[in-house]
Design an enzyme around this catalytic site. Structure first.
Site, PDB file in Angstrom:
ATOM      1  N   HIS A  75       0.848  -1.208   0.000  1.00 47.95           N
ATOM      2  CA  HIS A  75       0.000   0.000   0.000  1.00 47.95           C
ATOM      3  C   HIS A  75       0.880   1.252   0.000  1.00 47.95           C
ATOM      4  O   HIS A  75       0.606   2.227  -0.701  1.00 47.95           O
ATOM      5  CB  HIS A  75      -0.872   0.072   1.267  1.00 47.95           C
ATOM      6  CG  HIS A  75      -1.966  -0.940   1.369  1.00 47.95           C
ATOM      7  ND1 HIS A  75      -2.134  -1.744   2.469  1.00 47.95           N
ATOM      8  CD2 HIS A  75      -2.975  -1.267   0.530  1.00 47.95           C
ATOM      9  CE1 HIS A  75      -3.197  -2.516   2.314  1.00 47.95           C
ATOM     10  NE2 HIS A  75      -3.723  -2.250   1.133  1.00 47.95           N
ATOM     11  N   LYS A 116     -19.662  -5.259   9.097  1.00 51.32           N
ATOM     12  CA  LYS A 116     -18.457  -6.077   8.961  1.00 51.32           C
ATOM     13  C   LYS A 116     -17.404  -5.749  10.011  1.00 51.32           C
ATOM     14  O   LYS A 116     -16.269  -6.219   9.935  1.00 51.32           O
ATOM     15  CB  LYS A 116     -17.855  -5.865   7.566  1.00 51.32           C
ATOM     16  CG  LYS A 116     -18.692  -6.454   6.459  1.00 51.32           C
ATOM     17  CD  LYS A 116     -17.928  -6.412   5.156  1.00 51.32           C
ATOM     18  CE  LYS A 116     -18.756  -6.985   4.021  1.00 51.32           C
ATOM     19  NZ  LYS A 116     -18.108  -6.738   2.731  1.00 51.32           N
ATOM     20  N   ARG A 137      -1.330  -6.062  -7.902  1.00 53.58           N
ATOM     21  CA  ARG A 137      -0.121  -6.840  -7.602  1.00 53.58           C
ATOM     22  C   ARG A 137       0.146  -7.864  -8.681  1.00 53.58           C
ATOM     23  O   ARG A 137       1.235  -7.964  -9.220  1.00 53.58           O
ATOM     24  CB  ARG A 137      -0.270  -7.560  -6.253  1.00 53.58           C
ATOM     25  CG  ARG A 137      -0.221  -6.641  -5.067  1.00 53.58           C
ATOM     26  CD  ARG A 137      -0.695  -7.308  -3.822  1.00 53.58           C
ATOM     27  NE  ARG A 137      -2.101  -7.713  -3.970  1.00 53.58           N
ATOM     28  CZ  ARG A 137      -2.858  -8.137  -2.999  1.00 53.58           C
ATOM     29  NH1 ARG A 137      -2.363  -8.276  -1.800  1.00 53.58           N
ATOM     30  NH2 ARG A 137      -4.110  -8.459  -3.215  1.00 53.58           N
ATOM     31  N   SER A 186      -2.702  -7.650   3.345  1.00 55.51           N
ATOM     32  CA  SER A 186      -3.010  -7.428   4.765  1.00 55.51           C
ATOM     33  C   SER A 186      -3.416  -8.746   5.430  1.00 55.51           C
ATOM     34  O   SER A 186      -3.063  -9.006   6.582  1.00 55.51           O
ATOM     35  CB  SER A 186      -4.146  -6.418   4.916  1.00 55.51           C
ATOM     36  OG  SER A 186      -3.751  -5.159   4.448  1.00 55.51           O
TER      37      SER A 186
HETATM   38  O1  PNS Z   1      -8.640  -2.961   0.764  1.00 54.21           O
HETATM   39  P1  PNS Z   1      -9.761  -3.631   0.034  1.00 54.21           P
HETATM   40  O2  PNS Z   1     -10.535  -4.504   1.002  1.00 54.21           O
HETATM   41  O3  PNS Z   1      -9.317  -4.348  -1.195  1.00 54.21           O
HETATM   42  O4  PNS Z   1     -10.758  -2.457  -0.455  1.00 54.21           O
HETATM   43  C1  PNS Z   1     -11.955  -2.735  -1.123  1.00 54.21           C
HETATM   44  C2  PNS Z   1     -12.871  -1.496  -1.098  1.00 54.21           C
HETATM   45  C3  PNS Z   1     -13.089  -1.083   0.344  1.00 54.21           C
HETATM   46  C4  PNS Z   1     -12.202  -0.362  -1.843  1.00 54.21           C
HETATM   47  C5  PNS Z   1     -14.217  -1.865  -1.769  1.00 54.21           C
HETATM   48  O5  PNS Z   1     -14.741  -2.994  -1.158  1.00 54.21           O
HETATM   49  C6  PNS Z   1     -15.217  -0.729  -1.666  1.00 54.21           C
HETATM   50  O6  PNS Z   1     -15.112   0.230  -2.395  1.00 54.21           O
HETATM   51  N1  PNS Z   1     -16.169  -0.855  -0.738  1.00 54.21           N
HETATM   52  C7  PNS Z   1     -17.170   0.169  -0.507  1.00 54.21           C
HETATM   53  C8  PNS Z   1     -18.552  -0.318  -0.941  1.00 54.21           C
HETATM   54  C9  PNS Z   1     -18.718  -0.163  -2.435  1.00 54.21           C
HETATM   55  O7  PNS Z   1     -18.641   0.935  -2.980  1.00 54.21           O
HETATM   56  N2  PNS Z   1     -18.958  -1.285  -3.084  1.00 54.21           N
HETATM   57  C10 PNS Z   1     -19.204  -1.323  -4.509  1.00 54.21           C
HETATM   58  C11 PNS Z   1     -17.940  -1.457  -5.321  1.00 54.21           C
HETATM   59  S1  PNS Z   1     -18.512  -1.917  -6.844  1.00 54.21           S
END
Ligand code: PNS
Length: 163
Positions: A16, A40, A91, A128
């Site tokens: 990150h 969550k 990645r 993570s």
């Molecule tokens: O670090 P991560 O878990 O890969 O991040 C994923 C994240 C948080 C960026 C993604 O799950 C997200 O944007 N969640 C917010 C809810 C949302 O907008 N969902 C629709 C995406 S299509």
């Protein structure tokens, strides 16, 4: 241009940091947004406040970065903040399908663009979830996370009986 770097950051890793540092050189400003979902909450190792404190400490040397959090759809956050660029790290090919799907959905839902930065190969195996697992067994993660994450993991798992 100003960008948003969203994620769970549970906790922030060196991968990150690599993507964020490079994004901070491309964009005028990068907002790290810790996306959280009250339902969550129990699935994370670190609370939202802990994740934000770790991020503050790990990014203190970067001047054009700010940190906040949001619960809900990322596109709603983007609209509220009047931002149209999302930065995500890639990645390996394994990330591609998931990222492709959310990039398309976010563009469909909110007319926002996603810009991908390829994580340095040195961090291509770092996530993570793996960091949490290694640290939970007392393994050394100091090479693959910033100091703030390593210290927080040490405290989190101190005194936890290992299997
Ligand atoms: O670090 P991560 O878990 O890969 O991040 C994923 C994240 C948080 C960026 C993604 O799950 C997200 O944007 N969640 C917010 C809810 C949302 O907008 N969902 C629709 C995406 S299509």
């Amino acid at each position: 241009m100003k960008a948003v770097f969203p994620g769970s950051f549970d906790p922030i890793t060196s991968g990150h940091m690599d993507v964020l540092t490079r994004a901070s050189r491309i964009f005028e400003h990068v907002n790290i947004t810790v996306m959280h979902n009250a339902r969550k909450q129990g699935q994370h190792l670190f609370t939202l406040e802990e994740r934000m404190n770790i991020l503050e400490s790990a990014t203190a040397h970067l001047s054009n970065i700010s940190i906040d959090s949001f619960s809900g759809l990322l596109v709603d956050y983007m609209h509220l903040q009047k931002r149209s660029i999302i930065v995500r790290g890639l990645r390996a090919v394994s990330d591609y399908e998931y990222e492709l799907q959310i990039a398309h959905l976010n563009r469909q839902l909110g007319d926002v663009e996603t810009v991908f930065i390829m994580a340095a190969t040195r961090w291509s195996f770092v996530s993570s979830s793996m960091v949490r697992e290694i640290a939970s067994y007392g393994g050394d993660v100091t090479e693959i996370v910033p100091l703030a994450s390593a210290e927080a993991l040490k405290i989190k798992f101190a005194g936890v009986a290992r299997p």
